[in-house]
Design a protein around this motif. Structure first.
Motif, short mmCIF file in Angstrom:
data_model
loop_
_atom_site.label_atom_id
_atom_site.label_comp_id
_atom_site.label_asym_id
_atom_site.label_seq_id
_atom_site.Cartn_x
_atom_site.Cartn_y
_atom_site.Cartn_z
N LEU A 728 0.83 -1.12 -0.15
CA LEU A 728 -0.05 0.05 0.09
C LEU A 728 0.65 1.31 -0.07
CD1 LEU A 728 -2.08 -2.10 1.07
CD2 LEU A 728 -3.26 -0.18 2.24
N PRO A 729 0.60 2.16 -0.82
CA PRO A 729 1.46 3.39 -1.02
C PRO A 729 1.04 4.33 0.38
CG PRO A 729 -0.43 3.62 -2.39
CD PRO A 729 -0.49 2.20 -2.03
N ALA A 730 2.11 5.08 0.67
CA ALA A 730 2.01 5.82 2.19
C ALA A 730 0.67 6.90 1.95
CB ALA A 730 3.12 6.85 2.26
N PRO A 731 0.42 7.52 1.02
CA PRO A 731 -0.93 8.35 0.83
C PRO A 731 -2.04 7.49 1.17
CG PRO A 731 0.36 8.79 -0.78
CD PRO A 731 1.08 7.69 -0.52
N ARG A 732 -2.18 6.56 0.73
CA ARG A 732 -3.49 5.57 0.98
C ARG A 732 -3.53 4.93 2.38
NH1 ARG A 732 -5.24 -0.35 -1.69
NH2 ARG A 732 -7.41 -0.37 -0.86
N ILE A 733 -2.31 4.72 3.08
CA ILE A 733 -2.10 4.30 4.39
C ILE A 733 -2.51 5.50 5.31
CG2 ILE A 733 -0.69 3.51 6.27
CD1 ILE A 733 1.12 2.28 4.08
N GLU A 734 -2.25 6.71 4.85
CA GLU A 734 -2.71 7.91 6.06
C GLU A 734 -4.20 8.01 5.82
OE1 GLU A 734 -0.62 8.95 8.21
OE2 GLU A 734 0.93 7.48 7.28
N ALA A 735 -4.67 7.80 4.55
CA ALA A 735 -5.97 8.06 4.49
C ALA A 735 -6.97 7.05 5.01
CB ALA A 735 -6.49 7.77 3.04
N LEU A 736 -6.40 5.72 5.27
CA LEU A 736 -6.98 4.89 6.06
C LEU A 736 -7.08 4.88 7.56
CD1 LEU A 736 -5.71 1.66 4.11
CD2 LEU A 736 -7.96 1.99 4.01
N LEU A 737 -6.08 5.55 7.98
CA LEU A 737 -5.74 5.82 9.37
C LEU A 737 -6.70 7.21 9.55
CD1 LEU A 737 -1.94 5.46 9.75
CD2 LEU A 737 -3.53 3.85 10.50
N ALA A 738 -6.93 7.97 8.81
CA ALA A 738 -7.67 9.15 9.12
C ALA A 738 -9.17 8.93 9.19
CB ALA A 738 -7.36 10.23 7.84
N ALA A 739 -9.61 7.71 8.33
CA ALA A 739 -10.86 7.49 8.35
C ALA A 739 -11.28 6.35 9.26
CB ALA A 739 -11.19 6.69 7.02
N GLY A 740 -10.32 5.83 10.01
CA GLY A 740 -10.47 4.87 11.21
C GLY A 740 -10.62 3.36 10.65
N ALA A 741 -10.38 3.13 9.43
CA ALA A 741 -10.43 2.04 8.79
C ALA A 741 -9.18 1.05 9.18
CB ALA A 741 -10.60 1.78 7.19
N ALA A 742 -8.17 1.73 9.45
CA ALA A 742 -6.84 1.25 10.08
C ALA A 742 -6.36 2.23 11.36
CB ALA A 742 -5.90 1.06 8.97
N PHE A 743 -5.74 1.52 12.12
CA PHE A 743 -5.33 2.44 13.32
C PHE A 743 -3.94 1.80 14.00
CE2 PHE A 743 -7.93 -1.10 14.81
CZ PHE A 743 -7.46 -1.29 15.88
N VAL A 744 -3.19 2.89 14.47
CA VAL A 744 -2.18 2.42 15.20
C VAL A 744 -2.11 2.79 16.59
CG1 VAL A 744 -0.92 2.76 13.00
CG2 VAL A 744 -1.09 4.46 14.71
N THR A 745 -1.28 2.04 17.46
CA THR A 745 -1.04 2.53 18.87
C THR A 745 0.65 2.65 18.92
OG1 THR A 745 -1.00 -0.09 19.30
CG2 THR A 745 -3.14 1.40 19.81
N PRO A 746 1.06 3.60 19.73
CA PRO A 746 0.38 4.56 20.42
C PRO A 746 -0.51 5.36 19.53
CG PRO A 746 2.49 5.09 20.34
CD PRO A 746 2.27 3.71 19.83
N PRO A 747 -1.59 6.00 19.97
CA PRO A 747 -2.44 6.88 19.18
C PRO A 747 -1.46 8.17 18.35
CG PRO A 747 -3.07 6.99 21.33
CD PRO A 747 -1.99 6.35 21.35
N LEU A 748 -2.04 8.33 17.19
CA LEU A 748 -1.29 9.42 16.39
C LEU A 748 -1.27 10.72 17.03
CD1 LEU A 748 -3.47 8.78 12.86
CD2 LEU A 748 -1.11 8.20 13.18
#
Length: 748
Positions: A728-748
């Motif tokens: 997955l390209p970086a812009p798409r990853i960031e879009a998924l994170l922003a939409a809550g479809a994907a997430f990371v910990t610790p929080p962004l």
């Protein structure tokens, strides 16, 4: 074509663990020749022998004679796998050690499954499950009413050793397809004990207190009813626990009592004592509350639930008549396992042609499952732990969790050990964008594991048919409680429900109250069988070029880990029974207190009985072997040991030819130099939780080392890295994170 068709196995093992490992491979059409000594397998009269050695031809060879050894070496020369369970000294004396045989036969998988370890004094003990557990601290981890060890009626560690052995052999065969080389593989009783009761301790985390036989937590506990019958309430998760309160018309006090374990426990004990068990079960199940009656394993195996799941087979024996036994523990859709027959004696070994030369050049040293990609949706123990076992063999395992997380997730040692070695991906599969990403990952993955309730993965659009349409080589393994056929298939289920219905609790309690196994027997069994089945399917894929679906269940494992106990035929001998805080099976086969600890005796013959009598001054003989565990002789032995030092007494007993060992508490076992001498334990550090010590691996390979390379991940810890690794390209990853479809910990 099945997973191991064409694989030739020379099985020199006896008893349970080694033969059961070969059985699991033989179920997938490996040709297994079992070599027995002139007196036969030491457990030939045990009902389980018929199952542990199904699908095998049995030949008698005396390895202490020149002719017998010559025939054995000819058999090994034509084998793909040679399986042994001898003690270290006998392996060396016979010249059958891994280094010697793999040097002579470079394509051979030399599998050694000793009952204890490979080094040190305890590794030479005769095989007794009670001694293995004593040395590894397991008897003090089982819930008990008193501060004493508990003898486990089921040989759980040897069952785990058997499944791990089959898995390791399968992994070595898979690696041989890559390299052209064989190697020596070792799966000892220590590995089996570690898989079923992981020896993990964090320096900065206080261990949980020892449990009690019914279970300490009111939501996950045995309850006695007005008619004297017992059932298990399996409401591990809060949503189920709330449903139980609603069924009892106590929903208005749930929020208060959820925080008051002692108060809730006493209240529920009182409530369930007021009505017969069947009434409670009917009411609770009507509200979708996981629960199960406690009953004998014989009724379970003969009953409708096992039959509806297709897990009971009947084979004809020339002398015994119809013999019933469980079917193979997992169903592979394209290359299924099959039980073709009972053990079949043959007059001589087959004339297998010697194996030809293998590939030359430098042999790869990557782990056996290196390059295999696993997407693990599994949670709690069975599904999650399966991923860790595959990671231990070198697979790249991604643990996928939604925002609600694995409901078992915590900083406790259990969660940490059951999820070690994997990477964490936060992905909310309820969102279309996340499902799209998951299906894209499937294109380049090899395996998907889940333990969703029946029907959930199809509702999410990630069932096997959807995965296969994207990647025909995908292996999809789904776990549920009761299988996927029959009226019980859709029910929720947890490990103790199978312990209750499957007879484990009743057998351990004997004529006393039923007892909850502290070890999550069916969960750890399912994890091991899933890993073994995935490896079998990977071997099949090498032959067919296609993936397939695997289905397994807690029910199937409740039968597998009681395989010797559920084999049934007219006139079969009774199974062993436990008791309240059971110390053993007989006066000369049990645990005893000394002045400074406990010892384990495991006497089976007159010589050992006389040895105990000599050391303790009691004058014992063959007749005393039948004395009960709590009778007059047991009291005399206990009195004779009361003032003696544990270790000096064990030394004296061993010198007198008695099978004996210290019964170690868990902390003592972790520090035991013998475990470290065997390379069994290893220190490691979790980046957030600090120093830990745990089992190093669940199998050893001479050329392609296995082991953990990562600590347990936090929720979504590696999301960015994993998605990038899957393209997955970086812009798409960031879009998924922003939409809550994907997430990371610790929080962004």
């Amino acid at each position: 074509m099945t997973a191991y068709q064409g694989v030739r196995i020379a099985d020199f093992s006896q008893g349970m663990a080694g033969p059961m490992a070969a059985m699991l491979l033989g179920d997938f059409a490996a040709e297994v020749i079992k070599v027995e000594p002139p007196g036969g397998d030491r457990r030939k009269d045990h009902p389980g022998y018929l199952a542990w050695n199904r699908n095998k031809q049995i030949v008698t060879l005396d390895l202490d004679s020149a002719d017998g050894m010559s025939a054995a070496r000819a058999l090994i020369a034509g084998a793909d796998v040679a399986l042994f369970d001898f003690a270290p000294s006998r392996m060396t004396a016979l010249g059958l050690d891994g280094a010697s045989l793999t040097a002579a036969h470079p394509g051979l998988i030399h599998a050694w499954m000793p009952p204890y370890g490979t080094e040190g004094r305890w590794s030479e003990l005769p095989p007794h499950h009670s001694l293995l557990t004593a040395l590894t601290g397991m008897p003090f981890r089982q819930g008990a009413w008193e501060d004493q060890p508990v003898h486990m009626i089921l040989p759980i560690a040897w069952s785990s050793q058997a499944v791990l052995g089959a898995t390791a052999i399968g992994a070595a065969l898979l690696e041989r397809n890559r390299s052209g080389r064989g190697q020596a593989v070792t799966v000892s009783g220590l590995h089996g004990a570690a898989e079923c009761a992981p020896p993990m301790r964090f320096e900065n985390i206080e261990p949980l207190p020892r449990g009690i036989p019914p279970g300490a937590n009111p939501r996950y506990r045995l309850y006695k009813c007005a008619d004297g019958e017992w059932f298990f309430l399996g409401t591990l998760f809060t949503n189920f626990y709330r449903k139980a309160f609603e069924a009892l018309e106590l929903g208005d006090v749930f929020d208060v009592l959820e925080q008051d374990m002692l108060g809730a426990r006493e209240m529920l004990i009182g409530i369930f004592e007021t009505r017969p068990r069947d009434e409670w079960l009917e009411l609770l199940k009507a509200h979708d509350v996981p629960c199960a009656p406690v009953g004998p394993r014989e009724d379970w195996f003969a009953g409708p639930i096992v039959a509806e799941a297709g897990m009971r087979l009947t084979l004809d024996h020339a002398d015994l008549g119809p013999v019933a036994m469980p079917a193979p523990p997992a169903r592979l859709s394209a290359t299924p396992a099959r039980v073709a027959g009972l053990p079949k004696p043959v007059p001589a070994p087959p004339s297998w042609p010697a194996k030809g030369a293998v590939a030359t050049g430098s042999a790869p040293t990557a782990a056996p499952l290196a390059g295999i990609k696993v997407l693990n949706l599994g949670t709690v123990i069975a599904g999650a732990y399966a991923g860790a076992l595959l990671a231990n063999l070198g697979a790249e395992v991604i643990k996928i969790e939604g925002p609600e997380a694995d409901p078992f997730r915590s900083d406790g040692s259990q969660f940490l050990v059951y999820n070690r070695g994997v990477r964490g991906l936060g992905l909310d599969l309820k969102q279309p964008a996340a499902r799209e990403v998951f299906l894209e990952m499937v294109r380049s993955a090899d395996v998907v594991i889940d333990n969703y309730r029946l029907g959930v993965r199809d509702r999410l659009g990630i069932g096997y048919s959807a995965l296969k349409a994207i990647n025909p080589r995908i292996i999809s393994c789904s776990i549920n409680a009761y299988g996927d056929t029959g009226p019980w298939a859709a029910l929720p289920g947890f490990d103790p429900l199978m312990q209750a219905e499957g007879g484990m609790m009743a057998a351990q309690g004997g004529d006393d109250d039923p007892i909850l196994y502290t070890i999550a027997v069916n969960d750890i069994a399912t994890a091991a069988v899933v890993a073994s089945s995935v490896v079998a399917a990977l071997n099949a894929r090498v032959r067919t070029g296609e993936g397939q679906e695997i289905v397994s269940s807690l029910l199937a494992q409740s039968l597998l880990y009681q395989l010797g106990e559920v084999v049934d035929y007219a006139g079969r001998p009774p199974n062993d029974k436990g008791s309240r805080d059971c110390l053993g099976l007989a006066a000369l086969y049990r645990y005893y207190p000394c002045a400074d600890g406990w010892i384990a005796l495991a006497c089976e013959g007159e010589t050992e009985a006389r040895g105990v009598g000599h050391v303790l001054g009691l004058g014992l003989g063959a007749a005393d072997l039948a004395e009960p565990r709590d009778g007059d002789l047991a009291r005399r032995i206990e009195a004779a040991l009361a003032g003696r030092a544990r270790d000096a007494t064990v030394d004296a007993l061993l010198a007198a030819g008695v099978a004996a060992a210290p019964v170690r508490r868990f902390d003592e076992a972790l520090q035991d130099p013998w475990l470290w001498e065997n390379g069994h334990m290893a220190p490691w550090t979790h980046p957030r939780l600090g120093p830990a010590v745990s089992a190093r691996t669940y199998s050893d390979f001479s050329r392609t080392p296995a082991g953990f390379t990562r600590p347990t991940p936090d929720l979504g810890e590696h999301t960015r890295q994993v998605l990038a690794d899957y393209g997955l390209p970086a812009p798409r990853i960031e879009a998924l994170l922003a939409a809550g479809a994907a997430f990371v910990t610790p929080p962004l």
